[in-house]
Design a protein around this motif. Structure first.
Motif, PDB file in Angstrom:
ATOM      1  N   GLU A 590      -0.236   6.788   7.084  1.00 38.38           N
ATOM      2  CA  GLU A 590       0.519   6.744   5.834  1.00 38.38           C
ATOM      3  C   GLU A 590       1.869   6.062   6.014  1.00 38.38           C
ATOM      4  O   GLU A 590       2.450   5.576   5.046  1.00 38.38           O
ATOM      5  CB  GLU A 590       0.692   8.162   5.283  1.00 38.38           C
ATOM      6  CG  GLU A 590      -0.600   8.713   4.699  1.00 38.38           C
ATOM      7  CD  GLU A 590      -0.454  10.136   4.204  1.00 38.38           C
ATOM      8  OE1 GLU A 590       0.642  10.724   4.367  1.00 38.38           O
ATOM      9  OE2 GLU A 590      -1.422  10.672   3.636  1.00 38.38           O
ATOM     10  N   ILE A 593       1.021   2.704   5.207  1.00 42.83           N
ATOM     11  CA  ILE A 593       0.785   2.590   3.762  1.00 42.83           C
ATOM     12  C   ILE A 593       2.112   2.541   3.013  1.00 42.83           C
ATOM     13  O   ILE A 593       2.307   1.733   2.097  1.00 42.83           O
ATOM     14  CB  ILE A 593      -0.082   3.772   3.285  1.00 42.83           C
ATOM     15  CG1 ILE A 593      -1.482   3.692   3.905  1.00 42.83           C
ATOM     16  CG2 ILE A 593      -0.176   3.794   1.768  1.00 42.83           C
ATOM     17  CD1 ILE A 593      -2.364   4.878   3.597  1.00 42.83           C
ATOM     18  N   ASP A 596       3.754  -0.811   3.524  1.00 44.37           N
ATOM     19  CA  ASP A 596       3.138  -1.850   2.689  1.00 44.37           C
ATOM     20  C   ASP A 596       3.552  -1.689   1.225  1.00 44.37           C
ATOM     21  O   ASP A 596       3.755  -2.683   0.515  1.00 44.37           O
ATOM     22  CB  ASP A 596       1.620  -1.787   2.814  1.00 44.37           C
ATOM     23  CG  ASP A 596       1.139  -2.163   4.204  1.00 44.37           C
ATOM     24  OD1 ASP A 596       1.917  -2.795   4.955  1.00 44.37           O
ATOM     25  OD2 ASP A 596      -0.012  -1.809   4.558  1.00 44.37           O
TER      26      ASP A 596
END
Length: 687
Positions: A590, A593, A596
């Motif tokens: 995560e 994530i 990003d």
């Protein structure tokens, strides 16, 4: 003082005071001082500085073999009791010196020279060179086949040197062959070092073999080598002590030696399962092969506990499996969607003893006072490192689980992988929860179906007990162990706290943070911590089950165990019911994530700013108003309130017009609506 040689020291003679006086009178003895070699008082640093590093190595080799016999009790038994012949023979059998006389010789030396480790230093070596090497009487032996360049006959010194070479291979764990042993013997005892003058004032050291007439041949070495060493010692040298003890040495004992009944001793060990587990957060990915830890009751061979993890084998997984062995299995199985009854897996007893590996992966923290103080576990037996045969009961279970179950599942490894074939990790189908559920069913099946007739006791046979592990386990618990020590619901937290490693969590004003997850509790002690944590965060000790993130445990200062629950919104969390290894992997993932998402947000912000700039630019081009001038006014601009009311009035009129058009029915004329405008004037109602 005189020289110290092997054999100079005999077993001390015990005298009473009267006998000692009489002995002195008979031999006209007088009191005096005996000067021990000064090297006995030197430290290792001093010895090394004086070029005695090899002495230290020889001393340590002897000390490692002699140390088990140097306890105060054994020394007293040797000097004043019935002797220690049995103990010395046991050391010989375990792979020490080849004969017991070596033990007696070194033990006498150890006692006579002050019972210190340095008593074993080869201080006599400093006199090497004062006598001829071949002054001892030699044995003539048989005539050689070749009359030219004959070798000499073998002597006792050669035999001792042969034994010394054998000990080198035993201690150094080198690859052994008799030819290699002879080469080492020849290099160590049949050559000398010479200094050659190079003509420029420097000297060069060279090794020169003795003349053949001063050496023994390979055939002589081979002949006496086979006579000096027994087959058992030779096997230990050839294969190593571990392999010999594990695969070659004859066995007459049993893993059940000393076991009184079921729950008396549990064995625990681990193996890597031959299957790849699917990653639950993304299809087509695998988290690797898991490590299965099994806990076996030695008396009945029943599987009483398990743990499936992705690290190790290590001590952290062992303690998880041991904790599971002592707890009720109904709640454990329910976590993985398996509904069982108490009779399906009736294993929730605390053992008297535990047997684990003595490998580096098992920390000393397992052997803690908590096991004795909280659970009353009397002993933790450490099997020899890499000696799986010492835990034969649990070792055999791994093969059964792999062969009978795992090798038949998708993603399994059951043969040598060919390069042209798809790797089994590509076929990973079952998630962690599904694999654990499958293993639970397999364990229940094994406990109820395996034939253990050889483990059936006399009373169990009379009572008509079945021969499966579960039946033998339950019968033995009731009849041999008086019901054992079953774990109650109140004991659950105590089991966790005794077995599991202690870790730290952080108390904040809104929960307890641990491992990237947040936990909550309505216990008054923790509620008070939440309030004080608003000013300063504090650390508290916690313990956790590594296969279940839903809750962790805390022990308060007054000894009360408190369970902390995973914080979930609307009873939902993306980590719920996951093992810690997978949850930690997801938490790490995560971070990428989030990174990003932030990167994407930068591009979207730039796109937004571009559109706003274009909008403002277009509005400025079409505007008929003049650009506002810079002002130095300190107070609020006058007339804002009136302009705000006017703006609101215009917005209400515009919204009323839109609402009127939306409420107009098909067929109604606009004139009628204008005439009856007061019926549709809802501005007053809305505003």
């Amino acid at each position: 003082m005189g020289r110290i040689k092997k054999g100079d020291f005999k077993k001390p003679v015990i005298f009473t005071s009267e006998q000692l006086i009489e002995h002195c009178r008979a031999y006209s003895l007088t009191a005096g001082e005996y000067a021990l070699p000064p090297e006995l008082s030197f430290s290792d640093k001093v010895l090394t500085a004086r070029g005695r590093a090899e002495w230290i190595m020889r001393r340590d080799e002897k000390w490692a073999l002699l140390r088990p016999l140097t306890s105060a009790d054994l020394i007293e038994q040797y000097l004043f009791g019935d002797g220690i012949n049995c103990e010395i023979l046991a050391e010989v059998d375990s792979g020490g010196w080849a004969n017991k006389s070596a033990y007696y010789r070194e033990l006498n030396r150890y006692i006579a020279l002050g019972m210190t480790k340095n008593a074993l230093l080869p201080v006599g070596l400093k006199h090497i060179g004062t006598n001829s090497q071949f002054a001892q009487r030699t044995k003539r032996g048989r005539k050689p086949r070749f009359t030219e360049k004959q070798t000499r006959g073998i002597c006792e010194a050669d035999k001792k040197n042969i034994l010394a070479v054998i000990n080198v291979f035993k201690s150094a764990k080198r690859k052994f062959s008799i030819h290699n042993a002879y080469e080492l013997f020849d290099a160590k005892y049949q050559r000398t070092e010479m200094l050659r003058d190079l003509g420029d004032g420097t000297q060069h050291s060279i090794l020169v073999p003795y003349a053949k007439s001063d050496c023994i041949s390979y055939d002589q070495f081979y002949y006496h080598f086979r006579r000096l060493i027994n087959p058992e010692t030779l096997a230990k040298v050839q294969h190593g002590h571990l392999k010999y003890a594990k695969d070659i040495a004859p066995r007459t004992g049993s893993a059940r030696d000393g076991v009184l009944g079921a729950t008396h001793r549990y064995e625990v060990d681990a193996t890597i399962l031959d299957i790849y587990v699917a990653y639950p957060y993304e299809a087509g990915l695998s988290v690797g092969r898991p490590v299965l830890y099994l806990v076996i009751d030695v008396q009945s061979s029943m599987i009483v506990g398990m743990y499936l993890g992705f690290s190790g084998p290590d001590w952290a997984g062992v303690v998880q499996a041991l904790a599971n062995a002592c707890l009720d299995k109904v709640e454990f199985a329910r976590r993985y969607g398996v509904n069982i009854a108490n009779d399906d897996w009736p294993a929730h007893h605390i053992p008297n003893e535990i047997t684990i590996d003595n490998g580096r992966e098992y920390k000393d923290c397992l052997i803690s006072s908590a096991l004795k103080s909280l659970l009353g576990i009397k002993a933790v037996n450490l099997a020899a490192a890499y000696r799986g045969d010492c835990k034969g009961t649990v070792e055999r279970k791994f093969g059964i689980v792999n062969d009978n179950l795992i090798h038949h599942l998708p993603g399994a490894i059951f043969k040598q992988q060919e390069r042209t074939e798809s790797h089994p990790s590509n076929d990973a189908t079952y998630t962690y929860q599904q694999v654990v559920g499958i293993l639970i069913h397999e364990i229940i099946y094994q406990n109820k179906s395996a034939d253990r007739l050889k483990r059936l006791g006399f009373k169990a046979a009379i009572d008509g007990c079945e021969t499966n592990p579960e039946a033998i386990y339950l019968h033995s618990v009731q009849n041999d162990m008086a019901g054992g020590r079953p774990t109650t619901a109140e004991d659950q937290a105590r089991v966790f706290w005794a077995f599991l490693p202690e870790e730290e969590a952080t108390v904040t004003d809104h929960g307890i943070n641990f491992g990237g997850l947040e936990y909550i509790s309505d216990h008054p002690i923790l509620i008070s911590m939440f309030k004080s944590a608003a000013k300063k965060r504090v650390k508290i000790p916690i313990k956790r089950l590594k296969d279940y993130v839903n809750h962790i445990w805390h022990c308060s200062d007054d000894g009360e165990f408190i369970r902390l629950e995973l914080k979930m919104i609307n009873n939902d969390s993306r980590y719920v019911c996951q093992p810690w290894e997978i949850a930690e992997h997801r938490l790490f993932e995560e971070k990428s994530i989030t990174h990003d998402a932030k990167d994407k947000e930068r591009y979207l912000r730039a796109e937004r700013d571009t559109k706003i700039d274009a909008l403002i630019s277009n509005a400025a081009d079409k505007s008929t108003f003049s650009t506002a001038k810079a002002s130095t006014r300190k107070s609020m601009l006058p007339g804002i309130k009136l302009r705000k009311e006017e703006q609101q009035k215009q917005l209400r009129e515009a919204e009323g017009a839109v609402l009127t058009r939306a409420l107009m029915q098909p067929g109604d004329s606009q004139q009628e609506r204008i005439a009856d405008g007061d019926l549709y004037d809802i501005d007053s109602e809305l505003f």
